[in-house]
Design an enzyme around this catalytic site. Structure first.
Site, short mmCIF file in Angstrom:
data_model
loop_
_atom_site.label_atom_id
_atom_site.label_comp_id
_atom_site.label_asym_id
_atom_site.label_seq_id
_atom_site.Cartn_x
_atom_site.Cartn_y
_atom_site.Cartn_z
N ASP A 1 -1.28 -1.79 12.44
CA ASP A 1 -2.37 -0.85 12.16
C ASP A 1 -3.68 -1.65 12.15
O ASP A 1 -4.42 -1.64 13.14
CB ASP A 1 -2.11 -0.17 10.81
CG ASP A 1 -3.26 0.70 10.33
OD1 ASP A 1 -4.17 0.99 11.14
OD2 ASP A 1 -3.28 1.10 9.15
N GLU B 1 -4.14 9.68 -1.49
CA GLU B 1 -3.22 10.17 -0.45
C GLU B 1 -2.13 11.04 -1.07
O GLU B 1 -1.20 11.46 -0.39
CB GLU B 1 -2.58 9.00 0.29
CG GLU B 1 -3.47 8.45 1.37
CD GLU B 1 -2.72 7.62 2.40
OE1 GLU B 1 -1.47 7.55 2.36
OE2 GLU B 1 -3.39 7.04 3.25
N GLU C 1 4.91 -1.66 8.44
CA GLU C 1 3.55 -1.68 8.99
C GLU C 1 2.75 -2.83 8.37
O GLU C 1 2.84 -3.07 7.17
CB GLU C 1 2.90 -0.32 8.67
CG GLU C 1 1.50 -0.13 9.23
CD GLU C 1 0.96 1.27 8.87
OE1 GLU C 1 1.74 2.24 8.77
OE2 GLU C 1 -0.26 1.38 8.67
N LYS D 1 -4.94 5.88 15.17
CA LYS D 1 -5.92 6.59 14.34
C LYS D 1 -7.16 6.77 15.21
O LYS D 1 -7.86 5.79 15.49
CB LYS D 1 -6.29 5.75 13.11
CG LYS D 1 -5.16 5.56 12.09
CD LYS D 1 -5.60 4.58 11.00
CE LYS D 1 -4.58 4.48 9.88
NZ LYS D 1 -4.88 3.33 8.98
N ASP E 1 4.16 0.52 4.38
CA ASP E 1 2.93 -0.05 4.94
C ASP E 1 2.52 -1.14 3.97
O ASP E 1 2.05 -0.85 2.86
CB ASP E 1 1.83 1.01 5.07
CG ASP E 1 0.55 0.41 5.66
OD1 ASP E 1 0.54 -0.81 5.94
OD2 ASP E 1 -0.43 1.15 5.83
N GLN F 1 0.78 -1.25 0.00
CA GLN F 1 0.00 0.00 0.00
C GLN F 1 0.82 1.30 0.00
O GLN F 1 0.46 2.26 -0.66
CB GLN F 1 -0.93 -0.02 1.20
CG GLN F 1 -1.92 1.12 1.25
CD GLN F 1 -2.90 0.93 2.39
OE1 GLN F 1 -3.84 0.17 2.27
NE2 GLN F 1 -2.66 1.59 3.51
P1 PGA Z 1 -6.58 3.75 5.22
O1 PGA Z 1 -5.03 3.55 4.94
O2 PGA Z 1 -6.77 5.08 5.78
O3 PGA Z 1 -7.18 3.55 3.86
O4 PGA Z 1 -6.96 2.66 6.18
C1 PGA Z 1 -4.04 4.04 5.77
C2 PGA Z 1 -3.26 2.93 6.39
O5 PGA Z 1 -3.53 1.75 6.16
O6 PGA Z 1 -2.35 3.21 7.16
ZN ZN Z 2 -1.86 0.98 7.50
#
Ligand code: PGA
Ligand code: ZN
Length: 382
Positions: A276, A178, A251, A301, A208, A136
């Site tokens: 995460d 992003e 991550e 988060k 990540d 990702q």
């Molecule tokens: P998400 O990705 O906000 O789409 O979950 C961010 C991450 O996985 O850190």
């Molecule tokens: Zn993540």
């Protein structure tokens, strides 16, 4: 005292609906917006459809009005997070801490805060954030910067240089939500390029892997190049990357319930292994992880937890167990810069807040503002 609460729909950086809350109090108005993910962990606080959440809210509003801002998280728990939905819940909770702290959340969390987090920036993207790569996020963080301004600029220069090189090779297809490049190179060539450019700027690199997104029935399915890895092979693959590229941040290298392989990797690799989707900012999930030695860092988060009180409980446990906290944005962001205050207030070594785009810039701007407000500020290290 809360005089009124106004809720309205807005759009996030993924073009999806979210909410903006305005808390009308005797001291003035305090607003907050809710972020949301694309690669959400299945154990996160639950969302409900924005239209329904807004439609139901008048039923619960009378429970808040007339109460103190300090009581908001408590009332949220009484009403039930699942009834409000996480968007309204987290936006209410953020607006409340802003009201309580008079918009100086970082100072309220730590009046002696001196150290600011290093910005961890997403240069190349893939996975469920769109693009060609399976993993990702291909990330950088400045290690030589002396000021927040310099730190943010270093990430931007790396992002620009990587973009220029990719464009010259005709290997890029714009940016994802992003702001990361959607690059057509395979994962190994992407890492080669990222490492080369990051080295020029004295920056560290990380990933990540967001492995839950491509795990099915015991197999990790990679698309570029196509391959299928068992969990054992995934462990070897990630360990190999850590060694070959000196990854200083990793991550979600395994799927969201694989505490065991997180633990195996944490023992073998001498680097930051961060959960995460594994922990989803939930105290109970982190407790399990600590018991099993899974990871040594946790993504924070607030919207995964649902309220700021819940978030801070998880942070407290992480600090006690010496897990590093990495405060993070979501792919679906707004211009709300709350996470910058949170990262400074809890003393996170890193803040994952992207590099490019107005939703990411708002976090940078707030970090620079906090830097100016603190006497003798310093950048943290990992
Ligand atoms: P998400 O990705 O906000 O789409 O979950 C961010 C991450 O996985 O850190
Ligand atoms: Zn993540």
């Amino acid at each position: 005292m809360i005089k009124d609460i106004r809720v309205r729909p807005i759009e996030n950086s993924c073009g999806k609906k979210t909410v903006r809350i305005k808390l009308v109090t005797e001291k003035g108005d305090f607003s907050a917006c809710a972020a949301a993910g694309t690669s959400e962990g299945s154990h996160e606080a639950k969302a409900i459809k924005i239209d329904s959440a807004i439609r139901y809210f008048p039923r619960y509003k009378p429970k808040f009005v007339g109460q103190s801002e300090k009581q908001i998280d408590h009332i949220i728990e009484e009403v039930g997070l699942d009834k409000l939905g996480v968007h309204i819940s987290i936006a209410l909770s953020i607006a409340a801490i802003r009201a309580v702290s008079n918009n100086d959340v970082y100072k309220f969390l730590n009046p002696k805060a001196k150290k600011l987090p290093l910005p961890l920036g997403n240069v190349v993207g893939g996975g469920s954030h769109k693009g060609y790569l399976t993993e990702q996020e291909f990330l950088v963080f400045p290690k030589k910067a002396k000021t927040m301004q310099e730190a943010i600029e270093t990430n931007q220069k790396i992002w620009e240089t990587v973009g220029k090189i990719l464009k010259s090779k005709k290997m890029v297809d714009g940016n994802n939500f992003e702001g990361a490049w959607m690059c057509k190179l395979d994962d190994i060539k992407t890492l080669d390029l990222l490492k080369e450019v990051a080295d020029q700027y004295g920056a560290g690199i990380g990933m990540d892997i967001a492995a839950s997104e491509y795990f099915k029935n015991g197999i990790y399915y990679y698309k570029n190049p196509e391959r299928r890895l068992s969990s054992d092979k995934q462990l070897d693959f990630v360990l190999g990357l850590i060694e070959a590229y000196n990854l200083e941040y990793v991550e979600d290298p395994f799927h969201e319930d694989d505490f065991q392989n997180f633990s195996r990797l944490t023992k073998k690799a001498k680097t930051l292994i961060v959960g995460d989707d594994l922990f989803v900012t939930q105290e109970e999930r982190l407790k399990q992880g600590i018991k099993k030695g899974a990871g040594n860092g946790i993504i924070i988060k607030p919207d995964q937890a649902g309220t700021i009180s819940r978030t801070l409980k998880t942070v407290k446990l992480a600090d006690k167990a010496k897990y590093k906290t990495i405060v993070s944005h979501r792919s679906g962001e707004t211009k709300d810069s709350f996470i910058s205050d949170l990262a400074v207030g809890i003393g996170s070594p890193l803040i994952k807040c992207g590099i490019f785009g107005r939703e990411r810039k708002s976090k940078h701007d707030r970090l620079k503002e906090i830097w100016k407000n603190i006497e003798y500020p310093k950048l943290n290290s990992i």
